[in-house]
Scaffold this motif. Sequence first.
Motif, PDB file in Angstrom:
ATOM      1  N   LEU A   1       0.835  -1.202   0.000  1.00 41.64           N
ATOM      2  CA  LEU A   1       0.000   0.000   0.000  1.00 41.64           C
ATOM      3  C   LEU A   1       0.873   1.256   0.000  1.00 41.64           C
ATOM      4  CD1 LEU A   1      -2.660   1.604   0.551  1.00 41.64           C
ATOM      5  CD2 LEU A   1      -2.238   1.198   2.975  1.00 41.64           C
ATOM      6  N   ARG A   2       0.555   2.212  -0.862  1.00 48.32           N
ATOM      7  CA  ARG A   2       1.282   3.490  -0.929  1.00 48.32           C
ATOM      8  C   ARG A   2       0.251   4.608  -1.068  1.00 48.32           C
ATOM      9  NH1 ARG A   2       4.309   0.357   0.654  1.00 48.32           N
ATOM     10  NH2 ARG A   2       6.354  -0.285  -0.120  1.00 48.32           N
ATOM     11  N   ALA A   3      -0.006   5.318   0.021  1.00 46.91           N
ATOM     12  CA  ALA A   3      -1.030   6.372   0.021  1.00 46.91           C
ATOM     13  C   ALA A   3      -0.463   7.675  -0.534  1.00 46.91           C
ATOM     14  CB  ALA A   3      -1.552   6.592   1.434  1.00 46.91           C
ATOM     15  N   HIS A   4      -1.352   8.543  -1.038  1.00 48.55           N
ATOM     16  CA  HIS A   4      -0.966   9.916  -1.420  1.00 48.55           C
ATOM     17  C   HIS A   4      -0.446  10.628  -0.175  1.00 48.55           C
ATOM     18  CE1 HIS A   4      -1.819  14.239  -1.752  1.00 48.55           C
ATOM     19  NE2 HIS A   4      -1.795  14.124  -3.079  1.00 48.55           N
ATOM     20  N   SER A   5      -1.271  10.608   0.899  1.00 51.38           N
ATOM     21  CA  SER A   5      -0.915  11.164   2.203  1.00 51.38           C
ATOM     22  C   SER A   5      -1.642  10.335   3.255  1.00 51.38           C
ATOM     23  CB  SER A   5      -1.340  12.633   2.314  1.00 51.38           C
ATOM     24  OG  SER A   5      -0.668  13.417   1.341  1.00 51.38           O
ATOM     25  N   ALA A   6      -1.107  10.346   4.484  1.00 50.13           N
ATOM     26  CA  ALA A   6      -1.711   9.513   5.522  1.00 50.13           C
ATOM     27  C   ALA A   6      -1.540  10.160   6.886  1.00 50.13           C
ATOM     28  CB  ALA A   6      -1.083   8.124   5.521  1.00 50.13           C
ATOM     29  N   ALA A   7      -2.418   9.780   7.818  1.00 49.35           N
ATOM     30  CA  ALA A   7      -2.358  10.287   9.187  1.00 49.35           C
ATOM     31  C   ALA A   7      -2.436   9.143  10.181  1.00 49.35           C
ATOM     32  CB  ALA A   7      -3.515  11.259   9.440  1.00 49.35           C
ATOM     33  N   VAL A   8      -1.605   9.211  11.236  1.00 45.99           N
ATOM     34  CA  VAL A   8      -1.783   8.381  12.434  1.00 45.99           C
ATOM     35  C   VAL A   8      -2.256   9.344  13.526  1.00 45.99           C
ATOM     36  CG1 VAL A   8      -0.723   6.812  14.098  1.00 45.99           C
ATOM     37  CG2 VAL A   8       0.036   6.784  11.713  1.00 45.99           C
ATOM     38  N   LEU A   9      -3.483   9.176  13.977  1.00 47.37           N
ATOM     39  CA  LEU A   9      -4.113  10.147  14.878  1.00 47.37           C
ATOM     40  C   LEU A   9      -3.551  10.089  16.286  1.00 47.37           C
ATOM     41  CD1 LEU A   9      -7.812   9.598  13.804  1.00 47.37           C
ATOM     42  CD2 LEU A   9      -6.235  11.349  12.981  1.00 47.37           C
ATOM     43  N   ASN A  10      -3.268   8.883  16.766  1.00 48.07           N
ATOM     44  CA  ASN A  10      -2.810   8.670  18.136  1.00 48.07           C
ATOM     45  C   ASN A  10      -2.411   7.211  18.275  1.00 48.07           C
ATOM     46  OD1 ASN A  10      -5.466   7.294  18.481  1.00 48.07           O
ATOM     47  ND2 ASN A  10      -6.251   9.382  18.516  1.00 48.07           N
ATOM     48  N   LEU A  11      -1.716   6.903  19.342  1.00 51.47           N
ATOM     49  CA  LEU A  11      -1.312   5.522  19.614  1.00 51.47           C
ATOM     50  C   LEU A  11      -1.475   5.240  21.089  1.00 51.47           C
ATOM     51  CD1 LEU A  11       1.967   4.847  17.592  1.00 51.47           C
ATOM     52  CD2 LEU A  11      -0.175   3.601  17.405  1.00 51.47           C
ATOM     53  N   ALA A  12      -2.243   4.222  21.421  1.00 52.31           N
ATOM     54  CA  ALA A  12      -2.394   3.776  22.803  1.00 52.31           C
ATOM     55  C   ALA A  12      -2.573   2.266  22.772  1.00 52.31           C
ATOM     56  CB  ALA A  12      -3.603   4.447  23.444  1.00 52.31           C
ATOM     57  N   PRO A  13      -2.265   1.581  23.863  1.00 54.35           N
ATOM     58  CA  PRO A  13      -2.377   0.116  23.843  1.00 54.35           C
ATOM     59  C   PRO A  13      -3.779  -0.338  23.460  1.00 54.35           C
ATOM     60  CG  PRO A  13      -1.223   0.849  25.818  1.00 54.35           C
ATOM     61  CD  PRO A  13      -1.761   2.085  25.152  1.00 54.35           C
ATOM     62  N   ASP A  14      -3.879  -1.184  22.451  1.00 58.72           N
ATOM     63  CA  ASP A  14      -5.155  -1.751  22.015  1.00 58.72           C
ATOM     64  C   ASP A  14      -4.839  -2.969  21.152  1.00 58.72           C
ATOM     65  OD1 ASP A  14      -7.908  -1.879  21.961  1.00 58.72           O
ATOM     66  OD2 ASP A  14      -8.129  -0.565  20.231  1.00 58.72           O
ATOM     67  N   HIS A  15      -5.706  -3.947  21.177  1.00 56.91           N
ATOM     68  CA  HIS A  15      -5.532  -5.156  20.344  1.00 56.91           C
ATOM     69  C   HIS A  15      -4.177  -5.834  20.581  1.00 56.91           C
ATOM     70  CE1 HIS A  15      -9.107  -3.825  18.324  1.00 56.91           C
ATOM     71  NE2 HIS A  15      -8.526  -2.744  17.861  1.00 56.91           N
ATOM     72  N   LEU A  16      -3.628  -5.703  21.793  1.00 55.25           N
ATOM     73  CA  LEU A  16      -2.302  -6.284  22.037  1.00 55.25           C
ATOM     74  C   LEU A  16      -2.378  -7.812  22.026  1.00 55.25           C
ATOM     75  CD1 LEU A  16      -0.706  -3.898  24.670  1.00 55.25           C
ATOM     76  CD2 LEU A  16      -0.945  -3.659  22.208  1.00 55.25           C
ATOM     77  N   ASP A  17      -3.580  -8.343  22.303  1.00 53.99           N
ATOM     78  CA  ASP A  17      -3.739  -9.801  22.223  1.00 53.99           C
ATOM     79  C   ASP A  17      -3.534 -10.284  20.784  1.00 53.99           C
ATOM     80  OD1 ASP A  17      -6.005  -8.391  21.465  1.00 53.99           O
ATOM     81  OD2 ASP A  17      -7.433  -9.868  22.223  1.00 53.99           O
ATOM     82  N   TRP A  18      -3.803  -9.431  19.811  1.00 51.14           N
ATOM     83  CA  TRP A  18      -3.648  -9.789  18.383  1.00 51.14           C
ATOM     84  C   TRP A  18      -2.216  -9.544  17.923  1.00 51.14           C
ATOM     85  CZ3 TRP A  18      -2.493  -8.098  13.451  1.00 51.14           C
ATOM     86  CH2 TRP A  18      -3.092  -8.759  12.379  1.00 51.14           C
TER      87      TRP A  18
ATOM     88  N   GLY B   1       0.537  -8.911  19.791  1.00 56.47           N
ATOM     89  CA  GLY B   1       1.585  -9.533  20.591  1.00 56.47           C
ATOM     90  C   GLY B   1       2.354  -8.560  21.467  1.00 56.47           C
ATOM     91  N   SER B   2       2.505  -7.308  21.021  1.00 55.97           N
ATOM     92  CA  SER B   2       3.224  -6.303  21.819  1.00 55.97           C
ATOM     93  C   SER B   2       2.860  -4.915  21.321  1.00 55.97           C
ATOM     94  CB  SER B   2       4.740  -6.491  21.696  1.00 55.97           C
ATOM     95  OG  SER B   2       5.179  -6.119  20.400  1.00 55.97           O
ATOM     96  N   MET B   3       3.119  -3.907  22.162  1.00 58.02           N
ATOM     97  CA  MET B   3       2.865  -2.517  21.774  1.00 58.02           C
ATOM     98  C   MET B   3       3.760  -2.136  20.594  1.00 58.02           C
ATOM     99  SD  MET B   3       0.993   0.110  22.400  1.00 58.02           S
ATOM    100  CE  MET B   3       1.003   1.773  21.731  1.00 58.02           C
ATOM    101  N   GLU B   4       4.985  -2.648  20.596  1.00 63.14           N
ATOM    102  CA  GLU B   4       5.932  -2.326  19.511  1.00 63.14           C
ATOM    103  C   GLU B   4       5.402  -2.839  18.173  1.00 63.14           C
ATOM    104  OE1 GLU B   4       7.582  -1.786  23.227  1.00 63.14           O
ATOM    105  OE2 GLU B   4       6.836  -3.715  22.468  1.00 63.14           O
TER     106      GLU B   4
END
Length: 472
Positions: A183-200, A202-205
Motif C-alpha cells: 500500500l502506498r497512500a498519497h498522504s496519511a495520518a496516524v491520529l494517536n497511539l495507545a495500547p489496544d488489540h495487544l492480544d492480536w 503480541g506487543s505494543m511495539e
Amino acid sequence: MGSGQVTDWQGRHVTVAGLGVSGIPAAKVLHARGAHVTVVNDGDDARAREQAAELQALGITVRLGDGATLPDGTELVVTTPGWKPDKPLFAAAREAGLEIWGDVELAWRLRGPDAAPWLAVTGTNGKTTTVQMLASILKAAGLRTAAVGNIGVSLLDVVLGEEQYDVLAVELSSYQLHWAPSLRAHSAAVLNLAPDHLDWHGSMEAYAADKGRIYEGNRVACVYNAADKATEDLVREADVEEGCRAIGFTLGTPGPSQLGVVDGILVDRAFVENRQRNAQELAEVADVNPPAPHNIANALAAAALARAFGVPAAAVRDGLRTFTPDAHRIAHVADVDGVAYVDDSKATNTHAAEASLAAYESIVWMAGGLAKGATFDELVAKSARRLRGVVLFGRDRALIREALARHAPEVPVVDLDRTDTGAMLAAVQEARRLATAGDTVLLAPACASMDMFANYNKRGDAFAEAVRELGS
C-alpha cells in the motif's frame, strides 16, 4: 507476484483464510478472475455452512473446521483482517515462501491504472470520525469521493465498482495494515497511539509498527499528532517519497508545518506561502461537531489531509459544518432533571474513554465490559478529579474498580454484579441516583461490549432506551 497491480489471475491457486465480510467478497472476486480459490475456515457452524454453500454453488472450494492446514498447491494466501498473525496456516505459508495479503492489499493490487489516490487514516481512536470529516471536506471542494475501508464500506467493492472517484478517504485498522505490504497512500495520518488489540499484535511495539506502515511510500504528507510523540517517531522511521513532508496537528498554537488552534480558529501553517510568517484561517472551533478537544484534533487531521490534496480553505470550513457524527460517538441522548445523558458506547478502549471523559467537567461515569488485556490505572488517575460517581457493569469491571480504589478512593462506586442485557436499565437508574443537576452521566465503557451485547451499537441503544424510560 511483485508489488504492483496484478492483472492475470487465470489458473492461480489462491487460499482465502476465513469467511466473513471480507473473505467472501475476496473469494468471489478472485474466482471471477479465473483463480482456483479454496476458502478455509476454523468454524463449522450453521452460518458458516450457509456461507460455504453459497460459494460452492459458484465452484469455489470451501473447507470448514480446518483453518490450520495450507491446501496443496497454494501460491498466495489472502486473509480476513481478524486472523491473528501467529496462526499455523500463516507459518506454513511463510515456510513455503508465499505472500500473505489482506483485503486492503488485494484491493490495492486490483486497482485500475487510473485509480483514485488514497488519503489514509489510522490510529487507536477517532479513525471513523476523521475519515467521515475528510470525505465531507473533499465533497465540499467538489471532488468525487467516498469514506471507505474499515468504516464498513468494502475497498474491493469501491475499487472494482463502476463509479469513478477523484480521491478516496480510507480508514485502515492495524489488522488491515499488517497485511498490506505494498500500500502506498498519497498522504496519511496516524491520529494517536495507545495500547489496544495487544492480544492480536503480541506487543505494543508490533502494534505501533503496523500502524506506521500507513506512512510507507507517502507522496505528499505524513500527518502526525504533535501531542503524541509516538506518531512523530513513526513518521521519522517511514520510507517516503522524496519531497513528502511531516505535518503536525496540535490543539495549541501551530508552528511552521503544523495545523492548530488560535483564539477559537483552526489555522494552517503548513500549506501556505511563507509558512514561517503566514497562517491561513480554515474554520472556527464552533464549526466542529461536537467541539470536544479530541474531536477538534480529528478535524485538524482531516483538514491536513484535505489541504495536502490541494483543497481550498473554504471547503474545510464548509465540510466541517455539514459533517454529522455517527451514533454512539459522544451523542447527547437527553437531559433529565438538569443532568445530561451522553452515549459514547464507541469508547471501547481506555484511550477513547480518556478523550471522552476529558470533554466534561463533572461526570457520573458508566463503564465496564471486556477489557481486552487493558489496564485502567492511567485512565482513572487522569480522570479522577472529574468523577462524581461511577457505575460499573460487565465481566471485567473488577479491573476498573481496583484502579478506582487506588487512584480515586473518595469517588462513590456502584458495582453491578450483572452481565445480562437488562443490567443497562439498572445501571442508568444507579447513575441517576449518583448525579445532581449540572452533571453529565457518561457511558464511555473503556471496554468492548461482547460480554453483554452483540456490539457497541446495541450497548448504546440499550443506554438510550434506559434514559428514555427515566424521562417518561
